[in-house]
Design an enzyme around this catalytic site. Structure first.
Site, PDB file in Angstrom:
ATOM      1  CE1 TYR A  29      -3.944   2.095   0.307  1.00 56.78           C
ATOM      2  CE2 TYR A  29      -2.942   3.012   2.277  1.00 56.78           C
ATOM      3  CZ  TYR A  29      -3.925   3.048   1.311  1.00 56.78           C
ATOM      4  OH  TYR A  29      -4.893   4.026   1.343  1.00 56.78           O
ATOM      5  CD  GLU A  31       7.781   2.105  -1.125  1.00 56.66           C
ATOM      6  OE1 GLU A  31       8.239   2.578  -2.187  1.00 56.66           O
ATOM      7  OE2 GLU A  31       7.949   2.646  -0.026  1.00 56.66           O
ATOM      8  N   GLY A  60      -1.741   0.092  22.891  1.00 53.71           N
ATOM      9  CA  GLY A  60      -2.704   1.166  22.663  1.00 53.71           C
ATOM     10  C   GLY A  60      -2.122   2.557  22.770  1.00 53.71           C
TER      11      GLY A  60
END
Length: 340
Positions: free
Chosen positions: A176, A178, A240
């Site tokens: 995604y 690159e 988180g």
């Protein structure tokens, strides 16, 4: 940053659409012919509906890999709307004059990177080339929806457009990251070699009604909302502490169509997102509070190359587009709950 008044008791798409149109009063799309690739996706469907509301004729292309026909079913009776099932990684010719091409087609869920890397690469490289080819043939303006993912594990915060990125080309997210970086390079090549009017928007996390929570889509807000309303464990990757910023769909679409619609900004690259940084754990707790859920937090291993911080510098958008986000997170979360 301006904050909206609390939403009405009952959410409606019409209220959100009016909010977008109010933010685009100075942009004229009347009588234009626009192609939207990925037009039945989350953002694409809002783009199609807004452009129709601004008087444009819209050709929606989608192969439903991640988009859903129900997102645009309500537009099928509009005389200016045409919906075509097509994968933009294959050539397409509308065989009619086009004024603007908006290239939004791509799988974008983090959990999809492992399962559909080739399709993601193709839509953002071959697909971008084909979409640019349409714009070149018909001398149309071109809007490419890039992503904050091109910054990778950023080292500058808030992150400006001048930052060149810190990306692992071999990692799970590389398909995604690159591909979007290559898509930007395609845009600038067509801009320089063919004098094409291109605009690149780097989208930061966006959320709102019509967003999927099913399957491998994996976007954090719809996933957390779905889990919270079912009183299931809220699944957090890592501890988180990683941060994100969240831009409501009406703000995002307003920014996209300001960038596409203004004259005199050919070749512009602009961040569109909310600059307010928050931790993923804080988001989970906020959603549990809003939904009055009995869900507990469930911690899982952090995926490879998951960025530790992400939030944009939007000073360029504020200066060039006179744009800033207007909808706060609580409004947006409650709107998603009402709309589902």
């Amino acid at each position: 940053m301006h904050q909206e008044e609390p939403m009405n008791e009952h959410y409606s798409d019409e209220e959100d659409m009016n909010r977008i149109l109010a933010g685009l009063q100075d942009i004229d799309y009347q009588g234009m012919k626009v192609i939207v690739t990925g037009g039945s996706g989350f953002l694409g469907s809002w783009m199609c509906e807004t452009l129709l509301g601004k008087g444009a004729d819209v050709i929606c292309l989608d192969n439903y890999a991640s988009g859903r026909p129900e997102n645009t079913d309500h537009l099928l009776d509009h005389p200016g709307f045409t919906r075509i099932i097509h994968d933009i990684s294959e050539p397409f010719d509308p065989e009619c004059p086009v004024d603007l091409v908006c290239h939004l087609a791509s799988r974008a869920g983090p959990l999809e990177f492992e399962h559909y890397p080739i399709q993601i690469l193709k839509s953002n490289t071959l697909g971008t080339m084909h979409a640019l080819g349409i714009a070149k043939k018909y001398n149309a303006r071109f809007l490419f929806t890039s992503t904050s993912e091109i910054y990778g594990e950023a080292e500058v915060f808030p992150t400006p457009e001048t930052y060149r990125g810190n990306v692992n080309t071999l990692g799970i997210r590389g398909c995604y990251d690159e591909a979007k970086r290559a898509g930007e390079a395609y845009c600038m090549a067509y801009h320089r070699q063919h004098k094409l009017d291109v605009r690149i928007v780097r989208i930061f996390n966006t959320y709102g009604p019509r967003m999927r929570s099913d399957g491998l889509y994996g976007r954090v807000i719809p996933r957390f909302l779905d889990q919270a309303r079912k009183n299931l464990p809220i699944t957090i990757f890592g501890d988180g502490s990683q941060t994100r910023s969240f831009c409501y769909v009406t703000d995002q679409v307003t920014g996209l169509l300001k960038l596409a619609g203004y004259d005199g900004i050919n070749g512009a690259v602009v961040n569109i997102g909310n600059p307010l940084e928050m931790s993923v754990l804080s988001l989970a707790k906020k959603i549990i509070e809003i939904t009055d859920s009995k869900s507990e937090i469930s911690y899982h291993p952090l995926p490879p190359d998951d960025p530790s911080r992400r939030f944009p510098d939007i000073s360029k958008a504020a200066k060039v587009l006179k744009w800033e986000p207007r909808v706060d997170l609580e409004y947006g979360l409650r709107a998603m709950i009402e709309a589902s």
